[in-house]
Design an enzyme around this catalytic site. Structure first.
Site, PDB file in Angstrom:
ATOM      1  N   SER A 157      26.175  71.948  25.130  1.00  0.00           N
ATOM      2  CA  SER A 157      26.843  70.664  24.951  1.00  0.00           C
ATOM      3  C   SER A 157      25.765  69.648  24.567  1.00  0.00           C
ATOM      4  CB  SER A 157      27.520  70.269  26.261  1.00  0.00           C
ATOM      5  OG  SER A 157      27.793  68.896  26.234  1.00  0.00           O
TER       6      SER A 157
ATOM      7  N   ARG B 137      27.148  54.672  26.029  1.00  0.00           N
ATOM      8  CA  ARG B 137      28.511  54.616  26.570  1.00  0.00           C
ATOM      9  C   ARG B 137      29.073  53.206  26.679  1.00  0.00           C
ATOM     10  NH1 ARG B 137      28.234  59.028  24.302  1.00  0.00           N
ATOM     11  NH2 ARG B 137      28.718  60.930  25.446  1.00  0.00           N
TER      12      ARG B 137
ATOM     13  N   ASP C 180      29.584  60.290  32.193  1.00  0.00           N
ATOM     14  CA  ASP C 180      30.120  59.501  31.085  1.00  0.00           C
ATOM     15  C   ASP C 180      31.498  58.907  31.377  1.00  0.00           C
ATOM     16  OD1 ASP C 180      27.869  59.707  29.545  1.00  0.00           O
ATOM     17  OD2 ASP C 180      28.527  61.542  28.540  1.00  0.00           O
TER      18      ASP C 180
ATOM     19  N   ASP D 167      37.152  68.802  21.805  1.00  0.00           N
ATOM     20  CA  ASP D 167      37.875  68.121  22.902  1.00  0.00           C
ATOM     21  C   ASP D 167      38.719  66.952  22.407  1.00  0.00           C
ATOM     22  OD1 ASP D 167      36.790  69.754  24.857  1.00  0.00           O
ATOM     23  OD2 ASP D 167      35.092  68.423  25.226  1.00  0.00           O
TER      24      ASP D 167
HETATM   25  N1  ARG Z   1      22.989  63.810  31.763  1.00  0.00           N
HETATM   26  C1  ARG Z   1      22.942  62.818  30.759  1.00  0.00           C
HETATM   27  C2  ARG Z   1      23.625  61.574  31.222  1.00  0.00           C
HETATM   28  O1  ARG Z   1      24.354  61.606  32.142  1.00  0.00           O
HETATM   29  C3  ARG Z   1      23.459  63.275  29.437  1.00  0.00           C
HETATM   30  C4  ARG Z   1      24.848  63.766  29.374  1.00  0.00           C
HETATM   31  C5  ARG Z   1      25.214  63.927  27.963  1.00  0.00           C
HETATM   32  N2  ARG Z   1      26.025  64.975  27.604  1.00  0.00           N
HETATM   33  C6  ARG Z   1      25.654  66.123  27.002  1.00  0.00           C
HETATM   34  N3  ARG Z   1      26.556  66.702  26.314  1.00  0.00           N
HETATM   35  N4  ARG Z   1      24.493  66.639  27.116  1.00  0.00           N
HETATM   36  O2  ARG Z   1      23.424  60.522  30.665  1.00  0.00           O
END
Ligand code: ARG
Length: 397
Positions: free
Chosen positions: A174, A93, A122, A14
């Protein structure tokens, strides 16, 4: 030179495509990589970003700061989202976004960019953080806008534009990784009834593969922060890495959740945080020894709210800062040692001690040496129950 933008670059498909996509639209792209313990090959990704069209690459090692200013704050708060998520991704983040803002200032950039989709948390965390730190910066989120609707279209775009990418084979999940833990989603996991394949796990062994014998660990805390592992002084980053290996080998630290995203979607997530869950259990155990009942119970309410604020991207906010002050006040007494027994996915606290212990054996004991005056209980109960005397009369159960 075009308008300068600092992009949160991961090295993956990405954000690689984003470099090209922005460059083609006249932007001067600076790729920013924060090392929060994801174990990426930064040297390779630096080359990749430059080969894709970035004018500059900035790599910052934020591991120590991540642990000190983010992970250990959440640990002191006992923050867990929806009972199963220790917030590894969510905690990373705001520090990455802060790095973006600082880099934008250094580079005199007017824009920052990220590679988050429009369906996740995110994007919210990045953008709310950027805006609370510097509202003048403009934010670009190409993935939310561009014409590339699927992963194969992105791969096509990468091929057409000579963007070096790892592989053309379909990525099954992911995955987001940092020092505190791993988050895994999508692919087969989108069926909530599908049991995760064993090979998705990177930090933890399954119950059948976990060590046959229990492993003991001893963690010493000072002011709510772990400072020693098995009697040896060790820095935060090292402690987490070492403990992750021990606990992960014992099968500790997995969660499988359906969670509520901020944007209204329920999603399936698999998490691994072996060091995190062990430290959480140890920290809670020590708090139960040294904090009085009311502080402890009130702190539990804060824990839930603290986790929500973190999850919702509200890290740099007045309420969160106020909570930190409250929590730090409570942590002054949270020093001592906790002994845990890790075995086949189970993480059991089996001992705790502290110079600040409020546990008084002479009050609790049913043996010799009891100093508790049981005769006082009679009057206490009388007054405690006074408002309710007869109040339930005549009610049908
Ligand atoms: N659901 C989790 C959060 O919102 C993790 C998201 C992270 N992304 C991933 N590629 N699993 O913090």
């Amino acid at each position: 030179m075009g308008k300068k933008v600092v992009l949160a670059y991961s090295g993956g498909l990405d954000t690689s495509v984003i470099i090209k996509w922005l460059a083609k639209r006249g932007y001067d792209v600076i790729a920013y990589m924060a090392d929060v313990g994801q174990g990426s090959d930064f040297a390779q990704y630096r080359k990749r970003a430059l080969a894709t069209g970035a004018s500059k690459v900035v790599v910052e090692d934020l591991k120590d700061e991540f642990v000190k200013e983010f992970v250990f704050k959440a640990l002191k708060a006992d923050a867990v989202y929806e009972s199963g998520y220790l917030l590894a991704t969510a905690l990373s983040r705001p520090i990455i976004a802060k790095g973006l803002v600082e880099t934008a200032h250094k580079e005199n950039a007017e824009y920052v960019a990220h590679g988050c989709t429009g369906k996740g948390n995110d994007q919210v965390r990045f953008e709310v953080t950027v805006r609370s730190l510097d509202p003048r910066l403009k934010i670009l989120a190409p993935v939310r806008e561009w014409e590339l609707k699927t992963r194969s279209e992105e791969i096509e775009y990468a091929k057409d534009n000579n963007i070096p990418i790892d592989t053309t084979k379909k990525k099954p999940y992911s995955i987001d990784v940092n020092l505190w833990g791993i988050s895994i989603e999508s692919g087969k996991l989108e069926d909530p009834y599908h049991e995760p394949d064993e090979d998705i796990y990177q930090l933890t062994k399954g119950i059948d593969k976990a060590g046959a014998k229990p492993v003991y660990v001893e963690i010493e805390f000072k002011g709510g922060i772990p400072v020693k592992l098995n009697g040896k002084t060790i820095g935060g980053v090292g402690l987490i890495l070492k403990l992750a290996k021990i606990a992960g080998d014992a099968g500790v630290g997995r969660s499988d959740m359906i969670e509520n995203r901020l944007v209204g979607i329920k999603s399936r997530e698999i998490y691994e945080a072996p060091a995190g869950w062990t430290l959480y259990a140890a920290h809670k155990a020590l708090e139960s020894l040294v904090l009085d009942r009311e502080t402890l119970h009130f702190k539990d309410l804060i824990a839930q709210k603290y986790a929500e604020l973190t999850y919702y991207g509200l890290w740099y906010t007045p309420l969160k800062s106020a909570f930190d002050k409250f929590i730090d006040e409570t942590q002054k007494k949270v020093s001592g040692t906790v002994k845990l027994k890790l075995h086949k996915g189970n993480c059991a606290v089996v001992g705790r001690k502290s110079p600040n212990s409020l546990y008084k054996r002479e009050l609790a004991t049913y043996e010799e040496g009891d100093v508790f005056d049981q005769s006082l209980a009679k009057g206490f109960i009388e007054l405690w129950g006074l408002p309710y005397k007869g109040s339930y009369k005549g009610r049908k159960q």
